[in-house]
Write a protein that holds these residues in place. Structure first.
Motif, PDB file in Angstrom:
ATOM      1  N   LEU A 125       0.853  -1.188   0.000  1.00  0.00           N
ATOM      2  CA  LEU A 125       0.000   0.000   0.000  1.00  0.00           C
ATOM      3  C   LEU A 125       0.891   1.242   0.000  1.00  0.00           C
ATOM      4  O   LEU A 125       1.972   1.241   0.599  1.00  0.00           O
ATOM      5  N   PRO A 126       0.465   2.305  -0.660  1.00  0.00           N
ATOM      6  CA  PRO A 126       1.278   3.523  -0.666  1.00  0.00           C
ATOM      7  C   PRO A 126       1.588   3.988   0.750  1.00  0.00           C
ATOM      8  O   PRO A 126       0.695   4.027   1.603  1.00  0.00           O
ATOM      9  N   ALA A 127       2.841   4.267   1.008  1.00  0.00           N
ATOM     10  CA  ALA A 127       3.245   4.748   2.326  1.00  0.00           C
ATOM     11  C   ALA A 127       2.896   6.226   2.452  1.00  0.00           C
ATOM     12  O   ALA A 127       3.584   7.093   1.917  1.00  0.00           O
ATOM     13  N   GLU A 128       1.797   6.516   3.149  1.00  0.00           N
ATOM     14  CA  GLU A 128       1.347   7.888   3.292  1.00  0.00           C
ATOM     15  C   GLU A 128       2.012   8.532   4.507  1.00  0.00           C
ATOM     16  O   GLU A 128       2.122   7.908   5.566  1.00  0.00           O
ATOM     17  N   PRO A 129       2.443   9.778   4.373  1.00  0.00           N
ATOM     18  CA  PRO A 129       3.080  10.440   5.520  1.00  0.00           C
ATOM     19  C   PRO A 129       2.068  10.678   6.637  1.00  0.00           C
ATOM     20  O   PRO A 129       0.869  10.792   6.407  1.00  0.00           O
ATOM     21  N   GLU A 130       2.573  10.746   7.835  1.00  0.00           N
ATOM     22  CA  GLU A 130       1.723  11.012   9.002  1.00  0.00           C
ATOM     23  C   GLU A 130       1.227  12.451   8.953  1.00  0.00           C
ATOM     24  O   GLU A 130       1.991  13.384   8.712  1.00  0.00           O
ATOM     25  N   THR A 131      -0.071  12.642   9.172  1.00  0.00           N
ATOM     26  CA  THR A 131      -0.640  13.985   9.170  1.00  0.00           C
ATOM     27  C   THR A 131      -0.485  14.620  10.550  1.00  0.00           C
ATOM     28  O   THR A 131      -0.236  13.926  11.546  1.00  0.00           O
ATOM     29  N   LEU A 132      -0.671  15.949  10.602  1.00  0.00           N
ATOM     30  CA  LEU A 132      -0.582  16.651  11.879  1.00  0.00           C
ATOM     31  C   LEU A 132      -1.660  16.164  12.835  1.00  0.00           C
ATOM     32  O   LEU A 132      -1.412  15.964  14.029  1.00  0.00           O
ATOM     33  N   GLY A 133      -2.871  15.923  12.300  1.00  0.00           N
ATOM     34  CA  GLY A 133      -3.957  15.428  13.144  1.00  0.00           C
ATOM     35  C   GLY A 133      -3.645  14.070  13.741  1.00  0.00           C
ATOM     36  O   GLY A 133      -3.924  13.812  14.914  1.00  0.00           O
ATOM     37  N   GLU A 134      -3.055  13.188  12.945  1.00  0.00           N
ATOM     38  CA  GLU A 134      -2.687  11.866  13.439  1.00  0.00           C
ATOM     39  C   GLU A 134      -1.601  11.968  14.508  1.00  0.00           C
ATOM     40  O   GLU A 134      -1.641  11.256  15.514  1.00  0.00           O
ATOM     41  N   ARG A 135      -0.653  12.847  14.283  1.00  0.00           N
ATOM     42  CA  ARG A 135       0.430  12.995  15.251  1.00  0.00           C
ATOM     43  C   ARG A 135      -0.113  13.479  16.584  1.00  0.00           C
ATOM     44  O   ARG A 135       0.257  12.974  17.644  1.00  0.00           O
TER      45      ARG A 135
END
Length: 215
Positions: A125-135
């Motif tokens: 699966l495409p490795a999506e960067p961590e979002t600010l909300g997720e962090r």
């Protein structure tokens, strides 16, 4: 009555076309009226001579390797970290590492550049960067982490939720051994979401996660 033990060119010529059809040794022996031992030896020598391809890699039924292979296959394109695989194996870490080396050596699984383990035929699966909300959610209380993951599931992003939980578990753990109970619970939730059960067990998982935070 089977033919006497021999490994002549005539026997090789008889065995070769049947072996190329990937017939079982006993079936070849039955058709040619040879002993299974003669067939096995002949096929071994044909492979050594390059007239047959190498034997396909096999994993013994019920072995640690088989359990690991099934676990990694079930993860699909999200993959699993080596550490998570070792934690879930239910066996000594040394034996698990040895089984993983076997699976990697024979191409049954592969290791991605970021260290995640995938089945050999799985599409990453495409490795999506961590979002600010997720962090921010991952740095908050455990109940918020669970709530955020379930929100992602309800929004139709189960793969994103799984990745978020794996990252959150690693952040909580900080490389400690044994794993923190909270991290174990988040990985359990990631498993349920991966298998499409995140909604069904959401209430149960929230209770488990909150109990884990008190441990």
């Amino acid at each position: 009555m089977t033919a006497p033990v021999s490994n002549t060119e005539a026997v090789r010529a008889q065995v070769l076309p049947l072996a190329l059809q990937c017939l079982p040794y006993r079936e070849i022996a039955r058709r040619l009226q040879l002993s299974p031992g003669v067939v096995s030896t002949t096929i071994y020598r044909l492979r050594k001579a390059g007239q047959l391809p190498p034997a396909p890699p096999q994993v013994q039924q019920g072995s640690i390797g088989q359990r690991l292979l099934e676990e990694i296959k079930a993860a699909g394109g999200t993959g699993l970290s080596r550490r998570v695989v070792i934690d879930r194996a239910g066996a000594q870490a040394q034996a698990v590492r040895r089984a993983l080396r076997h699976l990697l050596k024979y191409g049954l699984i592969r290791r991605e550049p970021d260290g995640l383990l995938l089945a050999a035929d799985a599409e990453r699966l495409p490795a999506e960067p961590e979002t600010l909300g997720e962090r921010r959610a991952a740095d908050g209380p455990l109940a918020n982490v669970v709530s955020y993951a379930l929100t992602l599931v309800q929004a139709g992003s189960p793969n994103r939720a799984t990745l978020f939980l794996m990252r959150a578990a690693e952040r909580i753990d900080g490389g400690r051994e044994p794993r923190a109970p909270e991290a174990v619970n988040l990985l359990a939730l990631a498993d349920l979401i991966r298998f499409g059960e995140g909604r069904t067990y959401s209430g149960k998982i929230e209770r488990i996660a909150i109990e884990g935070s008190d441990a």
